[in-house]
Write a protein that holds these residues in place. Structure first.
Motif, PDB file in Angstrom:
ATOM      1  N   ARG A  98       0.830  -1.204   0.000  1.00 53.84           N
ATOM      2  CA  ARG A  98       0.000   0.000   0.000  1.00 53.84           C
ATOM      3  C   ARG A  98       0.862   1.250   0.000  1.00 53.84           C
ATOM      4  O   ARG A  98       0.556   2.221  -0.687  1.00 53.84           O
ATOM      5  N   LEU A  99       1.952   1.220   0.749  1.00 48.43           N
ATOM      6  CA  LEU A  99       2.867   2.354   0.773  1.00 48.43           C
ATOM      7  C   LEU A  99       3.551   2.508  -0.588  1.00 48.43           C
ATOM      8  O   LEU A  99       3.698   3.631  -1.083  1.00 48.43           O
ATOM      9  N   PHE A 102       1.187   4.087  -3.015  1.00 46.84           N
ATOM     10  CA  PHE A 102       1.041   5.506  -2.713  1.00 46.84           C
ATOM     11  C   PHE A 102       2.256   6.287  -3.203  1.00 46.84           C
ATOM     12  O   PHE A 102       2.126   7.356  -3.788  1.00 46.84           O
ATOM     13  N   ASN A 108       3.360  12.575  -4.170  1.00 48.57           N
ATOM     14  CA  ASN A 108       3.214  12.089  -2.799  1.00 48.57           C
ATOM     15  C   ASN A 108       4.528  12.030  -2.034  1.00 48.57           C
ATOM     16  O   ASN A 108       4.548  11.615  -0.883  1.00 48.57           O
ATOM     17  N   PRO A 113       2.038  14.275   3.088  1.00 51.41           N
ATOM     18  CA  PRO A 113       1.186  13.277   2.426  1.00 51.41           C
ATOM     19  C   PRO A 113       1.493  11.845   2.860  1.00 51.41           C
ATOM     20  O   PRO A 113       0.577  11.042   3.028  1.00 51.41           O
ATOM     21  N   HIS A 117      -1.213   9.432   4.757  1.00 48.96           N
ATOM     22  CA  HIS A 117      -1.560   8.119   4.201  1.00 48.96           C
ATOM     23  C   HIS A 117      -1.350   7.025   5.237  1.00 48.96           C
ATOM     24  O   HIS A 117      -2.217   6.148   5.409  1.00 48.96           O
ATOM     25  N   ARG A 120      -4.021   7.132   7.819  1.00 50.59           N
ATOM     26  CA  ARG A 120      -5.287   6.624   7.291  1.00 50.59           C
ATOM     27  C   ARG A 120      -5.349   5.104   7.325  1.00 50.59           C
ATOM     28  O   ARG A 120      -6.429   4.535   7.455  1.00 50.59           O
TER      29      ARG A 120
END
Length: 140
Positions: A98-99, A102, A108, A113, A117, A120
């Protein structure tokens, strides 16, 4: 806890390890094995060539290498994780894909940011801040 010993020691052997991992993993996700291996070979030639590469371009190459390392693991990811606490390391490993997704977007690549993220997806502020700063310092 952030260790700031050396700002970026991405070596040719780290990149070779990534090439091996990419070839073993085969085509997965948004990247394809052969094309990605060629990209990594070009990155190795650029970063390991004699002389000083353009700092701005070198940062972009290191960013890309970190994204690939987050997706495929290896020595480069291990170097990044040694700068984090055990809990932060576990969280980066848990949310590595996921990182990476992103961070695949150039806009980003800033502390705020990245922190937002990470918060979140469930990290607390302090952990998100440490991880964001460590990632940025690693490529800077």
């Amino acid at each position: 806890m952030i260790s700031t010993g050396e700002p970026h020691l991405i070596t040719g052997s780290d990149i070779d390890d990534l090439v091996t991992r990419v070839r073993l993993n085969g085509p997965r996700g948004p990247e394809h094995g052969a094309a990605l291996a060629a990209e990594l070979d070009a990155a190795r030639a650029f970063l390991c060539s004699p002389g000083d590469p353009d700092p701005a371009v070198a940062r972009l190459v290191r960013r890309r290498l970190v994204v690939i390392a987050l997706r495929h693991g290896g020595a480069l990811l291990a170097k990044l994780l040694t700068r984090l606490t055990a809990r932060e390391t576990a969280m980066v490993r848990r949310y590595a894909h996921r990182l990476a997704n992103f961070l695949d977007t150039p806009e980003n690549w800033a502390a705020q940011p990245i922190m937002l993220h990470l918060m979140r997806i469930g990290l607390c502020y302090a952990e998100a801040e440490d991880i964001a700063v460590t990632v940025l310092m690693f490529v800077w």
